[in-house]
Design a protein around this motif. Structure first.
Motif: not given
Length: 146
Positions: A25-26, A30, A91
């Motif tokens: 997910c990160y 990005t 998030f």
């Protein structure tokens, strides 16, 4: 079956799968791909259901029969519930409201399909159960069916 080794393996695999999902997910965040955060689910789900259950079958904690599939279904439900709760919190993305639309035309008949995150999670779960079934068939001769 439900001794300390089983619960320890399941908890460690669940935490590892969540870490894999959060990293995916990160990575997607990005690159500003917040519309497809639900795709990160398949990476953690694969680790949890395929790798985790295979460890349990090899150790003998889970028999290579219907127990394998019951454990897989339970882990998928638990993992998806945690995924749906924590990914929006961590998030800050409201990816649950996103939808894709597919339009098919067969012999003049139009089919409109709406695919939202829930549908994708079900598709991912079915894919993991198919992979689990293929591993069951591969391991059937090795561990035997009881």
């Amino acid at each position: 079956m439900f001794d300390s080794h089983f619960s320890r393996v399941v908890i460690v695999n669940l935490i590892s799968a969540l870490i894999i999902t959060f990293v995916a997910c990160y990575f997607l965040m990005t690159f500003h791909l917040t519309d497809v955060l639900h795709v990160a689910n398949i990476f953690g789900l694969y680790f949890l259901v395929i790798f985790g259950i295979d460890i349990l079958v090899e150790s003998g904690d889970v028999k290579n029969n219907h127990e394998r599939f019951l454990i897989a279904i339970a882990l998928i439900i638990i993992y998806d519930a945690i995924f749906l709760i924590f990914v929006p919190l961590i998030f800050g993305s409201d990816f649950l409201k996103l939808s894709d639309y597919l339009i098919f035309v067969f012999d003049g008949v139009r089919f409109d399909l709406t695919l939202n995150v829930g549908i994708y999670l079900i598709i991912f779960a079915v894919i993991m159960l198919i992979f689990n079934f293929l591993l069951y068939l591969k391991d059937k001769e090795k561990y035997g069916v009881e």
